[in-house]
Structures are given as C-alpha cells and as structure tokens.
Design a protein around this motif. Sequence first.
Motif, PDB file in Angstrom:
ATOM      1  N   ILE A 288     -24.178 139.611 139.183  1.00  0.00           N
ATOM      2  CA  ILE A 288     -24.713 139.335 137.879  1.00  0.00           C
ATOM      3  C   ILE A 288     -23.578 139.414 136.841  1.00  0.00           C
ATOM      4  CG2 ILE A 288     -26.240 139.951 136.077  1.00  0.00           C
ATOM      5  CD1 ILE A 288     -28.332 140.972 137.943  1.00  0.00           C
ATOM      6  N   ASN A 289     -23.291 138.483 136.082  1.00  0.00           N
ATOM      7  CA  ASN A 289     -21.897 138.615 135.098  1.00  0.00           C
ATOM      8  C   ASN A 289     -20.783 139.011 135.938  1.00  0.00           C
ATOM      9  OD1 ASN A 289     -24.163 137.714 133.047  1.00  0.00           O
ATOM     10  ND2 ASN A 289     -24.574 139.820 132.719  1.00  0.00           N
ATOM     11  N   ALA A 290     -20.487 138.417 136.747  1.00  0.00           N
ATOM     12  CA  ALA A 290     -19.488 138.920 137.809  1.00  0.00           C
ATOM     13  C   ALA A 290     -18.049 137.870 137.525  1.00  0.00           C
ATOM     14  CB  ALA A 290     -19.685 138.858 139.187  1.00  0.00           C
ATOM     15  N   LYS A 291     -18.311 136.921 136.614  1.00  0.00           N
ATOM     16  CA  LYS A 291     -17.076 135.911 136.196  1.00  0.00           C
ATOM     17  C   LYS A 291     -16.865 135.027 137.286  1.00  0.00           C
ATOM     18  CE  LYS A 291     -15.365 138.944 132.661  1.00  0.00           C
ATOM     19  NZ  LYS A 291     -14.145 139.591 132.101  1.00  0.00           N
ATOM     20  N   LEU A 292     -17.863 134.651 138.416  1.00  0.00           N
ATOM     21  CA  LEU A 292     -17.461 134.117 139.520  1.00  0.00           C
ATOM     22  C   LEU A 292     -17.411 132.449 139.067  1.00  0.00           C
ATOM     23  CD1 LEU A 292     -20.170 135.498 142.115  1.00  0.00           C
ATOM     24  CD2 LEU A 292     -17.556 135.957 141.733  1.00  0.00           C
ATOM     25  N   THR A 293     -16.579 131.801 139.644  1.00  0.00           N
ATOM     26  CA  THR A 293     -16.434 130.235 139.280  1.00  0.00           C
ATOM     27  C   THR A 293     -16.965 129.339 140.661  1.00  0.00           C
ATOM     28  OG1 THR A 293     -14.200 130.495 140.193  1.00  0.00           O
ATOM     29  CG2 THR A 293     -14.401 130.530 137.859  1.00  0.00           C
ATOM     30  N   GLN A 294     -17.196 130.201 141.625  1.00  0.00           N
ATOM     31  CA  GLN A 294     -17.914 129.303 142.743  1.00  0.00           C
ATOM     32  C   GLN A 294     -18.772 130.398 143.656  1.00  0.00           C
ATOM     33  OE1 GLN A 294     -14.858 128.302 145.375  1.00  0.00           O
ATOM     34  NE2 GLN A 294     -13.935 130.342 145.777  1.00  0.00           N
ATOM     35  N   ILE A 295     -19.710 129.721 144.509  1.00  0.00           N
ATOM     36  CA  ILE A 295     -20.506 130.872 145.226  1.00  0.00           C
ATOM     37  C   ILE A 295     -19.646 131.609 146.341  1.00  0.00           C
ATOM     38  CG2 ILE A 295     -22.517 130.980 146.996  1.00  0.00           C
ATOM     39  CD1 ILE A 295     -23.561 128.557 145.362  1.00  0.00           C
ATOM     40  N   PRO A 296     -19.598 133.065 146.298  1.00  0.00           N
ATOM     41  CA  PRO A 296     -18.804 133.633 147.305  1.00  0.00           C
ATOM     42  C   PRO A 296     -19.058 133.446 148.713  1.00  0.00           C
ATOM     43  CG  PRO A 296     -20.706 134.905 146.221  1.00  0.00           C
ATOM     44  CD  PRO A 296     -20.587 133.699 145.525  1.00  0.00           C
ATOM     45  N   PRO A 297     -17.989 133.384 149.310  1.00  0.00           N
ATOM     46  CA  PRO A 297     -18.178 133.012 150.908  1.00  0.00           C
ATOM     47  C   PRO A 297     -18.831 134.298 151.658  1.00  0.00           C
ATOM     48  CG  PRO A 297     -15.878 133.544 150.559  1.00  0.00           C
ATOM     49  CD  PRO A 297     -16.781 133.466 149.107  1.00  0.00           C
ATOM     50  N   GLY A 310     -25.573 134.498 135.496  1.00  0.00           N
ATOM     51  CA  GLY A 310     -24.754 134.833 134.246  1.00  0.00           C
ATOM     52  C   GLY A 310     -23.300 134.718 134.721  1.00  0.00           C
ATOM     53  N   ASN A 311     -22.780 133.445 135.634  1.00  0.00           N
ATOM     54  CA  ASN A 311     -21.463 133.330 135.930  1.00  0.00           C
ATOM     55  C   ASN A 311     -20.929 132.093 135.244  1.00  0.00           C
ATOM     56  OD1 ASN A 311     -20.424 135.553 137.983  1.00  0.00           O
ATOM     57  ND2 ASN A 311     -22.495 135.279 138.677  1.00  0.00           N
ATOM     58  N   SER A 312     -19.865 131.476 136.066  1.00  0.00           N
ATOM     59  CA  SER A 312     -19.386 130.316 135.647  1.00  0.00           C
ATOM     60  C   SER A 312     -19.150 129.243 136.718  1.00  0.00           C
ATOM     61  CB  SER A 312     -17.886 130.622 135.091  1.00  0.00           C
ATOM     62  OG  SER A 312     -17.912 131.337 133.649  1.00  0.00           O
ATOM     63  N   TRP A 329     -34.623 133.907 148.435  1.00  0.00           N
ATOM     64  CA  TRP A 329     -34.368 133.992 147.103  1.00  0.00           C
ATOM     65  C   TRP A 329     -33.196 133.817 146.555  1.00  0.00           C
ATOM     66  CZ3 TRP A 329     -32.722 138.097 143.790  1.00  0.00           C
ATOM     67  CH2 TRP A 329     -33.018 137.619 142.563  1.00  0.00           C
ATOM     68  N   ILE A 330     -32.761 132.763 145.891  1.00  0.00           N
ATOM     69  CA  ILE A 330     -31.794 132.482 145.036  1.00  0.00           C
ATOM     70  C   ILE A 330     -31.830 132.400 143.663  1.00  0.00           C
ATOM     71  CG2 ILE A 330     -29.658 131.064 145.085  1.00  0.00           C
ATOM     72  CD1 ILE A 330     -30.158 130.010 147.938  1.00  0.00           C
ATOM     73  N   ASP A 331     -30.801 133.089 142.939  1.00  0.00           N
ATOM     74  CA  ASP A 331     -30.874 133.049 141.430  1.00  0.00           C
ATOM     75  C   ASP A 331     -29.418 132.562 140.766  1.00  0.00           C
ATOM     76  OD1 ASP A 331     -31.497 133.265 138.547  1.00  0.00           O
ATOM     77  OD2 ASP A 331     -32.427 135.290 139.066  1.00  0.00           O
ATOM     78  N   LEU A 332     -29.823 131.344 140.608  1.00  0.00           N
ATOM     79  CA  LEU A 332     -28.348 130.882 139.991  1.00  0.00           C
ATOM     80  C   LEU A 332     -28.378 130.525 138.526  1.00  0.00           C
ATOM     81  CD1 LEU A 332     -27.625 128.587 143.129  1.00  0.00           C
ATOM     82  CD2 LEU A 332     -26.026 130.226 142.234  1.00  0.00           C
ATOM     83  N   SER A 333     -29.283 131.217 137.885  1.00  0.00           N
ATOM     84  CA  SER A 333     -29.674 131.007 136.285  1.00  0.00           C
ATOM     85  C   SER A 333     -28.260 131.318 135.443  1.00  0.00           C
ATOM     86  CB  SER A 333     -30.914 131.995 135.991  1.00  0.00           C
ATOM     87  OG  SER A 333     -32.014 131.779 136.744  1.00  0.00           O
ATOM     88  N   LYS A 334     -28.343 130.732 134.337  1.00  0.00           N
ATOM     89  CA  LYS A 334     -27.314 131.016 133.268  1.00  0.00           C
ATOM     90  C   LYS A 334     -25.562 130.888 134.173  1.00  0.00           C
ATOM     91  CE  LYS A 334     -30.026 134.026 130.639  1.00  0.00           C
ATOM     92  NZ  LYS A 334     -30.406 135.369 130.216  1.00  0.00           N
ATOM     93  N   ASN A 335     -25.467 129.428 134.635  1.00  0.00           N
ATOM     94  CA  ASN A 335     -24.199 129.079 135.064  1.00  0.00           C
ATOM     95  C   ASN A 335     -24.075 127.752 134.514  1.00  0.00           C
ATOM     96  OD1 ASN A 335     -22.915 130.865 137.389  1.00  0.00           O
ATOM     97  ND2 ASN A 335     -25.200 131.027 137.713  1.00  0.00           N
ATOM     98  N   ASN A 336     -22.892 127.040 135.090  1.00  0.00           N
ATOM     99  CA  ASN A 336     -22.565 126.036 134.520  1.00  0.00           C
ATOM    100  C   ASN A 336     -22.585 124.640 135.634  1.00  0.00           C
ATOM    101  OD1 ASN A 336     -21.876 126.837 131.631  1.00  0.00           O
ATOM    102  ND2 ASN A 336     -19.979 127.563 132.871  1.00  0.00           N
ATOM    103  N   ILE A 337     -23.679 124.858 136.512  1.00  0.00           N
ATOM    104  CA  ILE A 337     -23.885 124.092 137.477  1.00  0.00           C
ATOM    105  C   ILE A 337     -24.332 122.627 136.889  1.00  0.00           C
ATOM    106  CG2 ILE A 337     -25.167 123.577 139.648  1.00  0.00           C
ATOM    107  CD1 ILE A 337     -25.648 126.659 139.692  1.00  0.00           C
ATOM    108  N   THR A 338     -23.745 121.661 137.526  1.00  0.00           N
ATOM    109  CA  THR A 338     -24.056 120.174 136.896  1.00  0.00           C
ATOM    110  C   THR A 338     -24.807 119.477 138.220  1.00  0.00           C
ATOM    111  OG1 THR A 338     -21.948 119.254 137.584  1.00  0.00           O
ATOM    112  CG2 THR A 338     -22.296 119.948 135.430  1.00  0.00           C
ATOM    113  N   SER A 339     -25.404 118.508 138.151  1.00  0.00           N
ATOM    114  CA  SER A 339     -26.248 117.684 139.002  1.00  0.00           C
ATOM    115  C   SER A 339     -25.086 116.944 139.871  1.00  0.00           C
ATOM    116  CB  SER A 339     -26.944 116.504 138.467  1.00  0.00           C
ATOM    117  OG  SER A 339     -28.269 117.054 137.983  1.00  0.00           O
ATOM    118  N   PRO A 340     -24.125 116.383 139.686  1.00  0.00           N
ATOM    119  CA  PRO A 340     -23.145 115.982 140.488  1.00  0.00           C
ATOM    120  C   PRO A 340     -22.301 116.878 141.254  1.00  0.00           C
ATOM    121  CG  PRO A 340     -22.795 114.753 138.137  1.00  0.00           C
ATOM    122  CD  PRO A 340     -23.917 115.879 138.236  1.00  0.00           C
TER     123      PRO A 340
END
Length: 669
Positions: A288-297, A310-312, A329-340
Amino acid sequence: MQAPSLLCYLLLLSLCSELCPAEGSAGRRQRRRRRMMHRGLGRSPRAPGMEPPGRSIPLINIDDSVVGVFDSLVGLGEHESTYSVLPGKKGQCTAKGMIMFDKAVWSPKPCVTCLCSKGEVICDTAMCHPLKCPQTIIPAGECCPVCSETASLLDSSIISLDDISELSGDSPDSKDLNTTNVLPSAPTQMEKHELLPTEVIEIRDKDSRKKGKRKRKSKKDRQRHKGRRRGKLPVPRTGAARDEQYESDEDDDGAFRISSHFTVPVPPIEAPPLPSGCSTSDTTVSCINAKLTQIPPISDPDLTSLDLTGNSITTISDEAFNGTPNLEWIDLSKNNITSPGIGPKAFKILKKLKRLYLDGNMLVLIPSELPSTLEEIKINDNQLHAIDEDGLKDLKNLVTLELEGNKLSEANVSPLAFYPLKSLSYLRLGRNKFRIIPQGLPATLEELYLEHNEIEEVSEICFNHTRNINIIGLKHNKIEEHRIAPLAWINQENLESIDLSYNKLYHVPSYLPKSLLHLVLIGNQIERIPGYVFGHMRPGLEYLYLSFNKLTDDGIDPVSFFGAYHSLRELFLDHNELKAVPFGIDEMRKLRFLRLNNNKIRTVPPERICRTQTNHEDEHDHSEEENEDSHLEHVHLENNYINTRQLSPHSFSCIRSYCSVVLKPQKTK
C-alpha cells in the motif's frame, strides 16, 4: 671417481629426458615403464576381462579438507593410478619449471585451480551446467555463463559444473573410455533432490605392457574429439585396450583428467526481494502506497491475497500474475491503470480469483477475459463509458458488482449487459448518468443502489423480473411521486427497504410495496402524509424517516399512520414545521424511538405520546395497561418552543426513565 661422476651424469640426463616434451612415442613408453617400476606399480600382464575395477574419488572444493581426500589415494593397493603427475621431492611439485611447495595453490589458467599435495599436482576446473535459455552472458569475475534475464539474481559464490572438461593428456577415442570403473553415479532420487556439489575423478589403470604401436593424435584432432565427447559418459573398453596408458599433454603442467558424472544442480532462481514499502504475512503481500510503477515480479504459488492500493501502476501485462496463479483477492485501487494498459489475458491465468478491486483508476472499459470464478468486482470511480452485451460474459458466479462514479447511462449500457450474471445479488450503479432504472436487471438481484443519478421516474416494468429484490436505493435523484407507476413495485413480495431521500417528492408516495418495512424519505419537500398510505402493508412498516421535510399539522391526518400502529418502531419527524405532536403516536404500541426535535412545538398534551388511562375496573388493570404502553425508550423534543415548567406530569407517564426524554435546549421567541 669417474664411476660416481658418470653415474651422476646418467641420472641427470635421464631426468632431463623425462621432462623434455619433444620426444618420440617409444621413448615415452619406456620412461613410463621406468616410472611405474620406480613407484612399484609395474605388474605382469593380466588376461583380458580380469582387470580389477578402477576407482573414482569425489573431488571436493580445494580447501583444507582436500588434503584428507587426496591422502587416501596413496594406498590404493594393487590398483594403478591414472593421475598424470610430476614426481616431486620432499613433497614439492614442479610446474612449468617452478618449484611449488606442498599445499601450494595456483591458477595456471583462468578458472583452473591447482594444488600441490605431497608431490602431486592436482587441478580442478570450474564446470558449467548446460543452460536452456536463448541468451547467456558471463558476469564479471565468473567462469560460467548465466541466463541474461537472471544474471543479476544468481549468487556468484556458487559454481555449477559443466560436463567433461580436460586440462591435459591425450584425448582418447570414445571407445577407449571406461565407465565400468566409476563409483555409482546413475541418476537417483538422491541425485535429483540431495546431490552434493562434487565431481568424480575417474582413475584408470596404467599398463606398462602396451601391445602394438599407438599413434599420437595431433593437437587439432584432440580438440575436435574433445568437442564430440563433451556431455557424454565414457563407454566401456574391451580387450587389452584397457591396459593402455594415456600420455600427458606437453602443453599442460601435469594436470589430470576430470570426469564429471555427477552434475551439480543449478540452485533455484529466487524471486527478487519485495520492494521497499511492501510487507508479507502468511499468504498475503501488501504494498500500500509503496510508490510502485508496475506490478512487482512475485513468484509464490501459495500467495492468495495481493494489495497494491495507492501506487502509480499504469499497466498489467499478460504475464503479471504468472508467478502467483492461486491468487483469490487482488486490490489495485487508486492507481493509474488504463484500459489499453491491461493485457487481454492479464487475469485469465487466475483460476481461483474471487475478488478484484480496481477502484480509482482510469479504465474506460471493463477488462476482458476475466476469470469465471470471480464473485466480487469493484470498478468504482473510473471513466467507464460503456458496457456492451459481452462486457460481463462468463461471470456466472459473480455476486457483487460495483460500478459507481463512472459515465454510464441507459444509452451506453446494453439491456443484455447483465444477462450473463446468473448469480448477481448486489449491484451498485451510483454516481453515473442514468435517467431511468437500467433494463435487463438479473432475476437474482437482491440489492440495487442508484444514488446520485438523474432518474426521474420508476416505470412499471423496471422490476418485473427481479422478484427477489430486497433493497432499492434511489436517493439524490429527481423522482416525483406522480412519476412512480402504481404497479412499479406494489406487488413485490420481498422488497423491504426503499430509500427515496433527496428527491422531489411533495407527498409520501402511494402504492408502496406490500412487504415494505423500511422507508426513508429524508430531505424532500414533503408536506403531507396521505391517510391509509400504509394500510395495505403486511406485516407492516417498522421504520419511517421523514426528517428535513416541510410537514405541517394539517399535513398529518388522524389516519395517516393507519396500518402502521401495530408495527412502527422508529419514527423520525424532526426538522419539519410541526407546531404540535401529531395524532396517532399514542396508538403506536411498539414505538421505541421518536424524534420531534427542531420543529415549532409549544406543548406536549398528556394524551399525545402516552395513552390516557380511563375506564379501568381496578388498579391492577391500570398497572397492566401502563406496562403494555411503556415501549418508548428515546424521545427527542429539543429545539422547539416548549416551556418545560408548564408540562403535565402525565405527558411522559408511559416512559419508564425520564432520562430518555430530551427537552433541552429549547428555542425562545
């Protein structure tokens, strides 16, 4: 004196000739016989097939423990040694003209380490495990290649063994190699699971009696044969050929031949550590709020919950969850994910996924290829502008769907959009652009929330197919009571709660559902409660909230609450324009909570809240009647114009505790 001088001369000449690399094959065989005779290893010929088996000694990393291993080679009894060593004096070794003391370690070539052990030169080379990746690199300071995509992950202190590697000596033909004289090295369960990182040194018999002449291979032939033999095990030799001795290569300093029959398994590639700001607990990873720009591997098949709120993060690739296929369960709320940015098969691998939260992103469409196991989806506060008939396909197990805060309307939501949802029970479509209640609602629907839309009417066909609906939330819309069709919901048998707060109602709506228990009409412009409006309800209305309206004394008839006397438990009439306590409250036998605060009430007659006791035959009947009517627990009358000193002592006689009556503060003129 001449005899000793001559003897010394002959010994010196013999020693020089033994060390001289440029000589004939016959001379080498004679010297080999003399050396073997000198070491007591020469023997009479044996019949073919009667040779004793050779030996293979595990080679351990070169450190102090090596000495004990190699010391055991001294007393091999009747077996000959195949080590091509230079005989030393007083435990010393000779390498390229240099004298090496006992226990000395040096590296004649890159990735080759030699040890002087009691006059014998013993060398070890780093051997590399075969790789199956398309691209390899050799990290700085390393001897073996690694896969380019995982080069930074490997521990440089671990060296894996390659197949057969030769430091010196002639390369025999594959038919001359021997596999019958090695320690057991067949692949077993131990080799697969518990094999130690060791190498096997094959000891071949030397025979001073060689039949016929053997042509020495050229260096070019040796190199070519070495390439053919790499990666293969030695094959058995037959006949007297087993007694052949392999010469040392003049280019290498007495190094011996190493045969790698045991392969050191490459250690499993560990996943990179979690980024800073992430934590793990049991089967959950939280970033949560870890300043990630992609899903960690992450690579953990046991992981069931992943919180990336709460990431980017902007994209979700098709391979994003390959390492966590059992997520539920996956929570990706409050990011900048786009449909494309979402791959078409990003979630397809998740065969156990039940809950997916995508609130607060930038999606314009519902992601495709969602797993059919999903039971809950939240895509609130995005930019969804359409749901076609295939937008929710295959989600037959979906129970909860939340799509609030988008740009949906009856114009861009297909009437067939909800048809695949055979299990949907809970639907939230608030804060969108609907002007009518969406069509095609699932028959299984139990709760529908359409707050903060632009709905103006409730038609008679809206809920024709939702016979199980229990709760309808329609607050903050534009509904007027005459725009509610008489048959819109009156025949619903399971509809118990309707919230029509903050609409444009002027009267309490008629034709309410028969099964209604909970009616919320806060924040309208209601001036009147029609008589008998609750009379048809079974089992009867229990909660009626009419706060913040425009009710007056004339707007409440003596029969306005008819049909609810026996059932009403809470009645909110606060923040209206009442000047007196309404009629009928004293008839509400089950009423427990009454709010009349913030009105214009000036007095509380004894008979308005508590029933007057008359015509009782005796005091006992009077006591029972009082107990029967004493259900009120909270009465709010503050912020009116009541003179508390003029109140009758019987105004609240049915209330057991006067602490439950709130009278202060009161307003003054």
